[in-house]
Design a protein around this motif. Structure first.
Motif, PDB file in Angstrom:
ATOM      1  N   PRO A 123       0.816  -1.232   0.000  1.00  0.00           N
ATOM      2  CA  PRO A 123       0.000   0.000   0.000  1.00  0.00           C
ATOM      3  C   PRO A 123       0.844   1.275   0.000  1.00  0.00           C
ATOM      4  O   PRO A 123       0.319   2.361  -0.252  1.00  0.00           O
ATOM      5  N   LEU A 124       2.158   1.156   0.226  1.00  0.00           N
ATOM      6  CA  LEU A 124       2.980   2.378   0.241  1.00  0.00           C
ATOM      7  C   LEU A 124       2.902   3.084  -1.111  1.00  0.00           C
ATOM      8  O   LEU A 124       3.071   4.293  -1.215  1.00  0.00           O
ATOM      9  N   TYR A 125       2.570   2.300  -2.162  1.00  0.00           N
ATOM     10  CA  TYR A 125       2.597   2.869  -3.515  1.00  0.00           C
ATOM     11  C   TYR A 125       1.237   3.439  -3.905  1.00  0.00           C
ATOM     12  O   TYR A 125       1.063   3.995  -4.987  1.00  0.00           O
ATOM     13  N   THR A 126       0.251   3.262  -3.010  1.00  0.00           N
ATOM     14  CA  THR A 126      -1.088   3.821  -3.305  1.00  0.00           C
ATOM     15  C   THR A 126      -1.327   5.011  -2.375  1.00  0.00           C
ATOM     16  O   THR A 126      -1.151   4.862  -1.170  1.00  0.00           O
TER      17      THR A 126
ATOM     18  N   GLN B 203      -2.733   7.101   0.216  1.00  0.00           N
ATOM     19  CA  GLN B 203      -3.703   6.670   1.235  1.00  0.00           C
ATOM     20  C   GLN B 203      -4.785   7.727   1.413  1.00  0.00           C
ATOM     21  O   GLN B 203      -4.498   8.919   1.387  1.00  0.00           O
TER      22      GLN B 203
ATOM     23  N   GLN C 127       5.685  -5.906  -7.520  1.00  0.00           N
ATOM     24  CA  GLN C 127       4.902  -5.361  -8.663  1.00  0.00           C
ATOM     25  C   GLN C 127       4.050  -4.174  -8.241  1.00  0.00           C
ATOM     26  O   GLN C 127       2.823  -4.194  -8.379  1.00  0.00           O
ATOM     27  N   ARG C 128       4.671  -3.200  -7.606  1.00  0.00           N
ATOM     28  CA  ARG C 128       3.905  -1.986  -7.252  1.00  0.00           C
ATOM     29  C   ARG C 128       4.715  -0.786  -7.730  1.00  0.00           C
ATOM     30  O   ARG C 128       5.937  -0.813  -7.748  1.00  0.00           O
ATOM     31  N   ALA C 129       3.982   0.296  -8.091  1.00  0.00           N
ATOM     32  CA  ALA C 129       4.698   1.507  -8.513  1.00  0.00           C
ATOM     33  C   ALA C 129       3.831   2.714  -8.213  1.00  0.00           C
ATOM     34  O   ALA C 129       2.593   2.609  -8.194  1.00  0.00           O
ATOM     35  N   CYS C 130       4.483   3.847  -7.968  1.00  0.00           N
ATOM     36  CA  CYS C 130       3.692   5.054  -7.656  1.00  0.00           C
ATOM     37  C   CYS C 130       3.183   5.656  -8.958  1.00  0.00           C
ATOM     38  O   CYS C 130       3.920   5.711  -9.949  1.00  0.00           O
ATOM     39  N   SER C 131       1.961   6.120  -8.916  1.00  0.00           N
ATOM     40  CA  SER C 131       1.409   6.781 -10.118  1.00  0.00           C
ATOM     41  C   SER C 131       2.117   8.123 -10.276  1.00  0.00           C
ATOM     42  O   SER C 131       2.729   8.633  -9.327  1.00  0.00           O
TER      43      SER C 131
END
Lengths: 510, 185, 232, 185
Positions: free
Chosen positions: D13-16, D18, D72-76
């Motif tokens: 969730p760090l990449y979404t 909050q 498989q996470r990335a910041c928008s």
């Protein structure tokens, strides 16, 4: 009038708000938005100004009334300096411990009425140096030369040494400047024409300089204050501290070479080992080392020195204790020293029965909360937070206290007459320590905020309370107060996925 | 047609169930009055449990009571159920039992008594006393288009007639269990 | 990092970002200082008895430790503490409060005890029962610190408001895979969408779980952050 | 070289961004400390806005901060903008103005003050006081390879020198508008 006030001196301020420096005074560093404390209490209307560190003084230029409120402290008067880092909401502070008067006067009296001055000229740069006291006869090398900073060995200079004995028959009332022979007013510390240090300066006059206005916030029940505090509101003041420490070392090194600790055998009971010369330990990065001597002091030498200190330190306990400060200095380079000297050592073993110990803890606690946490509108702090804060910042080195003891100590405030601080339970579950009217104060504050800015959330309230007004409310306490207001019906909640917004309850009467 | 809603309808905390008991009670009362007021303005006798009211003819959504797009707030489903429970208990609304409109709720923005007296008074004025009339005739016949109860859904009308039966001013005629007409005396 | 409440004081990790180093330190000097630190720790252990008896030495030594950045807990285990046995526990109490306040904005005030033990206390050979004993000691302070267990896993709550049953059930689901989602809740607890959505939203609002909208199955996942102990 | 990143870097969730405000603020702070730590470890003074850091010599990608292939996470992009905005506001980063590296950002993993004092101290120890020295000499001359500021890009060095000018310990020498040298007192 406590003796502490004589250390504050007036400063002439130019129209531009800049301090007018003395003749050969060099300014080193400037810090923004700094506040002054005399002892533990704030000095009124001297809470926001610029702080100049110069080669001779620390000058405080007030922002609102520079001409009226600016003061300065002579670097010579400072005995040592302590740094305490930013802590919770408490801004970083530098504590300046002043030299006691008596210590100042002793060396002069002892030498009777004469003052010896020795002159010699330095073989390297040919500058004629002069110092105000006799040379230590068996010292290998001469003190560093004023312009090139080279410590030459004695025999090279043998022929040019001249010692002149001047006796002080003329009444101490007159204050002749040694450099330009201008007769100054006896109270003046620096010659008005050329700014050189005047001999009289040693005899700090007892009376407080009338031109200085020091009003304390209110007389707290503390005795003679012989220290002042500089509180750094914007920056963390570490750079200012490091430069100040350098500056004081510079002064003390110049002085200590001639006056104190000459060929003395042991320092406070621990034999000074000839191998360890205090200079050895100091890291090599003195900013204001002048002239070519700075060139040789480089990393290798520093490593060598540290090795000597380390091997010696661990030989036996006494050595370790003697070198404790030096070891701290060694680490000074890369880590601010977090511990702050607790003035009074409330050590558990010292007290026979528990009750007396707890009373002492209660007083220490009161002092801590009053000086460190109290903001403009008082303070409420949860007992749990206070337990961690108090143990971590005050009790270091003297044994921590147990949660049990903490609570009993808090219950003793009433008995000790410190009854403006008491235990309260918010919402019947969280135990806190609060100043007399702090709870009503913050409750009205929160209700006002909710009426002025409907839909305010806890983040905005905390910033509003802590940043714009100088307070230390913790988020935990504020959320308890909010729940209290909701329970009593003054506030209503608007729960969103992003958190809860609060509105003043203007529709449903309770 | 612009619908007036009270000032408080734009007050975000209205959409969050308040923890303070006293306030919670008044909050439910506020919702009750909003629902009654809205139904009265749109003269809707029965509305869907989800609070969405559509225009009979165009089928276009007139208002969704529990959602206020203007301030992006909406009542949670539990809170909606709590409001309905409050109104049922207050007898300002009634869960319609018939199978297919099980999620329809009758809203008494005027009490059943007042409706029954209106219909009674209509019967007297239009000389329909002591005659068997069908529910259709009451609610949808074109001669009483301007009557207040014109367009009343049959399920609601039945409730009113039952009230008349209780006041034994009417008897219901059933045919194989299904009510066909009523005789008002 | 700007923090509120007790969280503002914290461990300065090996990168003390805020302190600006005046001297030009390179690695030899650093290395030398850290070797000395290790030797100092051993030395302290041998001379434990002497250090304990002379209050002046003890005060000086502790102050030197904190100046150098050695956590006193790391030097003394249970039987060799400088003051007396209980001090060791008070030290743990302070450390627990500090960590809870530091991570409150990340885990909403609920922290897993196993992780606290493994990540922080284990390498100072402080056992689980020492931690629990310290927590119980915090009782009289009425700070709202409470232990609770979910599926034999112990948690510590440092905020006064309690978890509802639904919230505890969701944390139970999270303890299996680390996250919960509406489909998972329907599968395990056969909750309807409406109910799980509102409980999940409530937990997000009170900061107990984080939202993750980039999951492969495209559904929003809700992750449990209670395992996060140190942030730097 | 293995790069240490904090535990939370592996937390999906760090990449979404909050939704909870408090957590959002903490999330931004965590990202700030990750960026500062990574730049400090790789001693990179300026990095590209997209968070990708390349090895100076080999040009090989060392790390792309905003993407974590492991989970498989990335910041928008908007979230990356928000993180940079937060750091700019916190003065731990600075957008470099010059045209060609407009998407380069200076990262202050040590404050400008401390860099200026380091350079000041270097001048004193190497006796360069009161002499005109060029920026190239400070950053790239081989005699101070083991200094901390070796390899510092000139744009960053300029910022540091400006700080020294504010502390009136240095004066900049301009030649038709372009800064050529500096004299440190």
């Amino acid at each position: 009038m406590s003796a502490g006030f004589i250390y504050w001196h007036p400063v002439e301020i130019a129209g531009s708000g800049q301090p007018i420096l003395r003749e050969n005074e060099r300014d080193i560093y400037v810090e923004q938005s700094v506040g002054l404390y005399h002892g533990k209490t704030k000095i009124l209307n001297k809470q926001k100004g610029r702080l100049y560190l110069t080669s001779q003084r620390i000058i405080y230029v007030d922002e609102l009334a520079p001409k009226k409120e600016s003061v300065c402290i002579e670097n010579d008067d400072i005995m040592n300096v302590e740094y305490s880092s930013k802590f919770l909401k408490r801004s970083a502070k530098i504590i300046l411990f002043f030299k006691e008067l008596s210590q100042n006067e002793a060396p002069i009296e002892e030498k009777g009425k004469q003052v010896h001055t020795t002159q010699w000229n330095c073989p390297i740069c040919g500058v004629e140096n002069r110092i105000y006291s006799t040379l230590d006869s068996n010292g290998l090398n001469m003190p560093p030369c004023g312009s090139c900073g080279v410590e030459v060995d004695r025999d090279m200079v043998q022929n040019s040494i001249k010692t002149v004995v001047e006796d002080l028959e003329e009444t101490p009332k007159e204050n002749i400047c040694p450099v330009c022979t201008f007769i100054n007013h006896p109270q003046i510390r620096n010659c008005e024409i050329c700014g050189a240090r005047l001999k009289q300066s040693r005899r700090t006059s007892k009376v407080k300089d009338s031109r200085v206005r020091i009003l304390l916030e209110e007389k707290t029940p503390s005795g003679e204050e012989s220290f002042a505090q500089l509180s750094f509101r914007k920056t963390d003041g570490a750079l200012f501290y490091e430069t100040l420490v350098k500056q004081l070392q510079e002064i003390s090194r110049k002085e200590s070479k001639h006056l104190f600790n000459q060929n003395v055998l042991s320092v406070n009971g621990v034999p000074t080992d000839p191998v360890i010369d205090p200079d050895l330990v100091l890291s090599n990065n003195d900013i204001n080392l002048i002239g070519i001597t700075a060139l040789e002091k480089n990393k290798e030498q520093q490593l060598l020195k540290n090795n000597i200190v380390m091997s010696n330190a661990l030989s036996d306990l006494n050595k370790l204790m003697a070198l404790a400060e030096d070891i701290e200095k060694m680490y000074q380079g890369n880590r601010k020293s977090k511990s702050n000297e607790s003035i009074l050592l409330v050590d558990r073993e010292k007290y026979l029965n528990k009750n007396v110990f707890l009373e002492e803890i209660a007083r220490e606690l009161y002092g801590f909360v009053d000086s460190e946490l109290r903001g403009d509108s008082g303070i409420i702090v949860t007992l749990v937070d206070l337990f961690a804060l108090y143990n971590k910042s005050v009790r270091i080195g003297t044994g921590l206290i147990s949660p049990e003891e903490m609570r009993e100590a808090c219950e003793k405030f009433e008995k000790l007459g410190l009854n403006d601080l008491k235990l309260i339970k918010i919402n019947g579950r969280v135990l806190c320590l609060a100043f007399q009217d702090s709870f009503d104060h913050i409750r009205t504050k929160v209700l006002q905020l909710a009426t002025m800015r409907p839909g305010v959330d806890i983040l905005q309230i905390t910033t509003e309370l802590n940043v714009y007004e100088k307070n230390n409310w913790s988020m935990g306490v504020i959320s308890e107060v909010l729940q209290y207001c909701v329970a009593e019906g003054n506030l209503v909640m608007d729960e969103q996925i992003s958190g809860t917004n609060y509105y003043f309850n203007s529709y449903w009467k309770v | 047609m612009t619908l007036e809603t009270p000032q408080i309808y734009k007050f975000p905390p209205l959409y969050t169930p308040q923890t303070n008991k006293l306030i919670r009670k008044q909050q439910l009362q506020t919702w009750e009055s909003i629902i009654l007021q809205t139904c009265a303005q749109l003269s809707k006798w029965c509305i869907n449990k989800n609070g969405k009211i559509y225009d009979q003819s165009t089928g276009e959504l007139l208002i969704s009571i529990f959602e206020n797009p203007e301030i992006q707030r909406a009542c949670s489903l539990e809170f909606q159920q709590e409001i309905w429970a409050y109104m049922l208990q207050n007898e300002t609304a009634l869960q319609l039992k018939e199978s297919e409109d099980s999620n329809m709720i009758a809203i008494f923005w005027e009490s059943l008594d007042s409706w029954s007296s209106t219909i009674l008074e209509w019967c007297e004025t239009s000389g329909k006393l002591n005659q068997v009339i069908t529910i259709y005739e009451i609610c949808e016949s074109d001669e009483n288009t301007n009557c207040k109860f014109y367009g009343m859904p049959s399920s609601f009308c039945l409730l009113v007639l039952h009230r008349l039966v209780d006041r034994n001013r009417a008897t219901l005629l059933k045919d194989q269990g299904k009510i066909v007409g009523v005789k008002i005396v | 990092m700007k923090k509120f409440g007790v969280a503002a004081f914290g461990e300065s990790g090996q990168y003390d970002l805020a302190s600006n180093k005046l001297g030009s330190q390179n690695n030899e000097l650093n290395e030398q200082l850290s070797i000395f630190q290790v030797k100092l720790v051993e030395f302290a252990r041998q001379h434990n008895k002497e250090l304990r008896d002379v209050p002046r030495f003890r005060a000086k030594f502790m102050r030197m430790c904190s100046a150098i950045g050695i956590d006193p807990l790391s030097i003394f285990d249970k039987n060799s503490h400088l003051f007396h046995i209980d001090d060791f526990y008070y030290q743990i109490c302070v450390k627990i409060i500090e960590i809870c306040r530091n991570t409150k904005d990340v885990n909403g005030g609920v922290i897993s005890l196993e992780e606290l033990h493994v990540n922080y206390f284990k390498n100072m050979n402080i056992e689980m029962e020492d931690i629990e004993k310290a927590i119980i000691m915090l009782g009289p302070l009425d700070g709202g610190f409470e232990l609770f267990t979910i599926r034999q896993k112990k948690f510590l709550r440092s905020v006064p408001n309690e978890l509802t049953d639904d919230q505890t059930k969701i944390l139970e689901i999270c303890s299996i895979m680390g996250y919960a989602s509406i489909t998972l809740l329907r599968a395990n607890l056969n909750w309807k969408r409406v109910r799980s959505q509102s409980v999940l939203d409530g937990m997000v609002a009170s900061g107990l779980i984080w939202v993750d909208s980039q999951s492969l199955e495209g559904e929003v996942l809700y992750w449990d952050p209670s395992w996060i102990i140190n942030l730097s």
